[in-house]
Design an enzyme around this catalytic site. Structure first.
Site, PDB file in Angstrom:
ATOM      1  N   PRO A 128       0.813  -1.226   0.000  1.00 19.27           N
ATOM      2  CA  PRO A 128       0.000   0.000   0.000  1.00 19.27           C
ATOM      3  C   PRO A 128       0.847   1.278   0.000  1.00 19.27           C
ATOM      4  O   PRO A 128       0.468   2.278  -0.620  1.00 19.27           O
ATOM      5  CB  PRO A 128      -0.826  -0.118   1.282  1.00 19.27           C
ATOM      6  CG  PRO A 128      -0.940  -1.582   1.511  1.00 19.27           C
ATOM      7  CD  PRO A 128       0.393  -2.135   1.082  1.00 19.27           C
ATOM      8  N   TYR A 129       1.987   1.243   0.669  1.00 24.61           N
ATOM      9  CA  TYR A 129       2.888   2.394   0.693  1.00 24.61           C
ATOM     10  C   TYR A 129       3.421   2.685  -0.705  1.00 24.61           C
ATOM     11  O   TYR A 129       3.449   3.842  -1.147  1.00 24.61           O
ATOM     12  CB  TYR A 129       4.033   2.097   1.662  1.00 24.61           C
ATOM     13  CG  TYR A 129       5.148   3.097   1.661  1.00 24.61           C
ATOM     14  CD1 TYR A 129       5.018   4.324   2.294  1.00 24.61           C
ATOM     15  CD2 TYR A 129       6.377   2.796   1.054  1.00 24.61           C
ATOM     16  CE1 TYR A 129       6.069   5.238   2.320  1.00 24.61           C
ATOM     17  CE2 TYR A 129       7.427   3.702   1.077  1.00 24.61           C
ATOM     18  CZ  TYR A 129       7.265   4.915   1.704  1.00 24.61           C
ATOM     19  OH  TYR A 129       8.304   5.823   1.720  1.00 24.61           O
ATOM     20  N   TYR A 130       3.822   1.629  -1.423  1.00 29.26           N
ATOM     21  CA  TYR A 130       4.328   1.819  -2.780  1.00 29.26           C
ATOM     22  C   TYR A 130       3.236   2.296  -3.723  1.00 29.26           C
ATOM     23  O   TYR A 130       3.480   3.126  -4.610  1.00 29.26           O
ATOM     24  CB  TYR A 130       4.967   0.526  -3.297  1.00 29.26           C
ATOM     25  CG  TYR A 130       6.403   0.386  -2.900  1.00 29.26           C
ATOM     26  CD1 TYR A 130       7.414   0.967  -3.649  1.00 29.26           C
ATOM     27  CD2 TYR A 130       6.768  -0.306  -1.740  1.00 29.26           C
ATOM     28  CE1 TYR A 130       8.735   0.865  -3.284  1.00 29.26           C
ATOM     29  CE2 TYR A 130       8.100  -0.408  -1.361  1.00 29.26           C
ATOM     30  CZ  TYR A 130       9.077   0.180  -2.141  1.00 29.26           C
ATOM     31  OH  TYR A 130      10.393   0.086  -1.765  1.00 29.26           O
TER      32      TYR A 130
END
Length: 217
Positions: A128-130
């Protein structure tokens, strides 16, 4: 230039404030979300403005009076869930881009993540961060702002090594780490290095002096 540092209380942000203040070429202005953080920066002789990336675009824009460049180095942090990643790392970044445009500011530097442009390279544990970084970067590139996107490798709390590898096509280096202070030095140097304008690049510790590496982009 007056440089608004969004995420100034983070580790990269604090290094950047100190570097800009020491160099004296540009004036750092801290964008922080807590009153005590405002006081901390003011006690160091640094102007600070209270704001929140979950506020509206207009509220964020109101913190940009007399600003010439914006650096986005904010993040939701490793202890939060995907909801905060979405709200801060993606929507907070996008709203900051929109506010920058609305304020008539042209220069924008984004701190992203190593290989955020390549889905095949994303770490499944923090996907999700990427995703957030990938689409925030795309939004910035499509914004018409004079952008620079810095995609550092694994961040370390080490002393500055002062030499880097910066490339739009860095491959997969054996060591893809970099001290946070060196990321801040690259941001500071990028602010008015024309070779970094409208560029997105990966960044790790390497053998080139920072100015040389950036001018080769």
């Amino acid at each position: 230039m007056n440089v608004l540092i969004v995420g100034a209380n983070g580790q990269i942000g604090r290094h950047l404030v100190d570097i800009l203040k020491e160099e004296g070429k540009h004036k750092p202005v801290a964008f922080v979300r807590k009153e005590e953080q405002v006081k901390d920066f003011e006690n160091k002789g640094v102007e600070a403005r209270l704001g929140n990336l979950e506020d509206s675009v207009d509220e964020i824009k109101d913190r940009m009076a007399d600003i010439d460049a914006v650096v986005f180095t904010a993040g939701s942090g490793g202890s939060t869930g995907a909801d905060k990643t979405l709200l801060i790392d993606l929507d907070g970044a996008v709203k900051t881009v929109e506010a920058t445009k609305a304020a008539g500011i042209d220069r924008f530097v984004m701190v992203s993540a190593f290989k955020a442009d390549d889905r095949d390279q994303w770490n499944e544990d923090i996907k999700p961060y990427y995703v957030a970084k990938h689409y925030a970067d795309m939004w910035l590139m499509d914004s018409s702002l004079n952008y620079t996107i810095v995609r550092p490798g694994m961040l370390e709390n080490e002393e500055s090594k002062g030499t880097i590898t910066a490339s739009t096509d860095i491959g997969t280096p054996e060591d893809f780490s970099i001290p946070r202070v060196d990321v801040a030095k690259v941001i500071a140097a990028s602010l008015d290095t024309e070779a970094t304008y409208e560029k997105a690049f990966d960044l790790v510790t390497g053998k080139d002096e920072i100015s040389d590496a950036l001018n080769k982009l």
